[in-house]
Design a protein around this motif. Sequence first.
Motif, PDB file in Angstrom:
ATOM      1  N   VAL A 176       6.640  39.935   2.318  1.00 53.93           N
ATOM      2  CA  VAL A 176       6.751  41.140   1.501  1.00 53.93           C
ATOM      3  C   VAL A 176       7.218  42.292   2.384  1.00 53.93           C
ATOM      4  O   VAL A 176       7.045  42.257   3.606  1.00 53.93           O
ATOM      5  CB  VAL A 176       5.405  41.481   0.833  1.00 53.93           C
ATOM      6  N   ALA A 179      -6.044  46.711  -4.050  1.00 53.03           N
ATOM      7  CA  ALA A 179      -4.718  46.116  -4.255  1.00 53.03           C
ATOM      8  C   ALA A 179      -4.556  44.791  -3.519  1.00 53.03           C
ATOM      9  O   ALA A 179      -3.567  44.090  -3.734  1.00 53.03           O
ATOM     10  CB  ALA A 179      -3.634  47.090  -3.792  1.00 53.03           C
ATOM     11  N   LEU A 188       1.486  46.132  -0.281  1.00 50.62           N
ATOM     12  CA  LEU A 188       1.823  46.655  -1.601  1.00 50.62           C
ATOM     13  C   LEU A 188       0.592  47.200  -2.320  1.00 50.62           C
ATOM     14  O   LEU A 188      -0.503  46.644  -2.223  1.00 50.62           O
ATOM     15  CB  LEU A 188       2.457  45.553  -2.458  1.00 50.62           C
ATOM     16  N   ASP A 189       0.789  48.293  -3.083  1.00 56.99           N
ATOM     17  CA  ASP A 189      -0.300  48.842  -3.882  1.00 56.99           C
ATOM     18  C   ASP A 189      -0.335  48.152  -5.242  1.00 56.99           C
ATOM     19  O   ASP A 189       0.367  47.158  -5.474  1.00 56.99           O
ATOM     20  CB  ASP A 189      -0.174  50.367  -4.010  1.00 56.99           C
ATOM     21  N   THR A 190      -1.138  48.647  -6.166  1.00 50.93           N
ATOM     22  CA  THR A 190      -1.303  48.005  -7.471  1.00 50.93           C
ATOM     23  C   THR A 190      -0.042  48.068  -8.323  1.00 50.93           C
ATOM     24  O   THR A 190       0.083  47.344  -9.311  1.00 50.93           O
ATOM     25  CB  THR A 190      -2.466  48.647  -8.243  1.00 50.93           C
ATOM     26  N   ASN A 191       0.896  48.917  -7.952  1.00 50.41           N
ATOM     27  CA  ASN A 191       2.178  48.998  -8.653  1.00 50.41           C
ATOM     28  C   ASN A 191       3.276  48.232  -7.925  1.00 50.41           C
ATOM     29  O   ASN A 191       4.463  48.360  -8.257  1.00 50.41           O
ATOM     30  CB  ASN A 191       2.603  50.464  -8.821  1.00 50.41           C
ATOM     31  N   ASP A 192       2.876  47.470  -6.910  1.00 54.43           N
ATOM     32  CA  ASP A 192       3.808  46.701  -6.088  1.00 54.43           C
ATOM     33  C   ASP A 192       4.780  47.576  -5.301  1.00 54.43           C
ATOM     34  O   ASP A 192       5.887  47.158  -4.974  1.00 54.43           O
ATOM     35  CB  ASP A 192       4.587  45.684  -6.933  1.00 54.43           C
ATOM     36  N   ASP A 193       4.344  48.790  -5.024  1.00 52.55           N
ATOM     37  CA  ASP A 193       5.118  49.676  -4.157  1.00 52.55           C
ATOM     38  C   ASP A 193       4.565  49.583  -2.736  1.00 52.55           C
ATOM     39  O   ASP A 193       3.357  49.384  -2.535  1.00 52.55           O
ATOM     40  CB  ASP A 193       5.022  51.129  -4.640  1.00 52.55           C
ATOM     41  N   VAL A 194       5.433  49.720  -1.750  1.00 52.74           N
ATOM     42  CA  VAL A 194       5.001  49.656  -0.357  1.00 52.74           C
ATOM     43  C   VAL A 194       4.157  50.882  -0.007  1.00 52.74           C
ATOM     44  O   VAL A 194       4.549  52.024  -0.267  1.00 52.74           O
ATOM     45  CB  VAL A 194       6.218  49.576   0.581  1.00 52.74           C
ATOM     46  N   GLU A 228      -1.371  33.620  -2.717  1.00 59.87           N
ATOM     47  CA  GLU A 228      -1.039  32.730  -3.823  1.00 59.87           C
ATOM     48  C   GLU A 228      -0.939  31.277  -3.385  1.00 59.87           C
ATOM     49  O   GLU A 228      -1.127  30.361  -4.170  1.00 59.87           O
ATOM     50  CB  GLU A 228       0.284  33.163  -4.463  1.00 59.87           C
TER      51      GLU A 228
END
Length: 245
Positions: free
Chosen positions: A172, A195, A176-182, A200
Amino acid sequence: MTTILKLGGSVITDKGRRETVDLPALETAASAVADAGVEDLVIVHGGGSYGHFHADEHGVSTTEGTHDAHAARAIHDAMKRLNGHVLDAFGQRDVPVVPIHPFSVAARDETGTLSLPLDSVRTLLHEGFVPVLHGDAVAHAGEGVTILSGDEIVVRLAAGLDADRVGVCSTVPGVLDTNDDVVPEIQNFEDIAAALGASESTDVTGGMAAKVRALLDLGAPAHVFGPEGLEAFLSGESPGTKIEG
């Protein structure tokens, strides 16, 4: 200036397929290191689809051990096979890599405290080599053999070698945060804990959450970035997420 570079197992292998190297990704990483010509470089790589599969099969983790010699050998031998691929890729690009297998020198005491002598690493660096360490099995008092993660090795190297820069190349582009932003910077685990979930794919060393916790313990700033940020890190830039506790 000492630089430590961790190549995540998920970067250099296909973690969904047993003992499968991602050769294009590995060769790209090797070329980036060769082109950068970084002095006093130590490389650490994770287990990916090699060590993790065998550790999971035998129920071995960083805290749960085994007294089965076959299981210990299976994990270590898998990591040596992956390490061989890494050494070949870097060696073909004239990076002066040499292996250091942690199972031969590291140990945990009854409290889980790690001992990993670094005399050989220091000497090899001084002599112009690039030491390559990797996640591995490790002797553990009271548990037999447990898993030593690449992230733990990075922490030990950073402290023991007084490293100036630490880079962790993951799949990645950063944490990443909960919005999938770095997340640009992390100074406290609680700020990002919500987050961070489990990996997986099979990972007996704790995924990104464990990685962040480990990197917060370093005495030097660390950066988590994706493969596209590797060249920038090696050139002295600060890609991805900066982690400094």
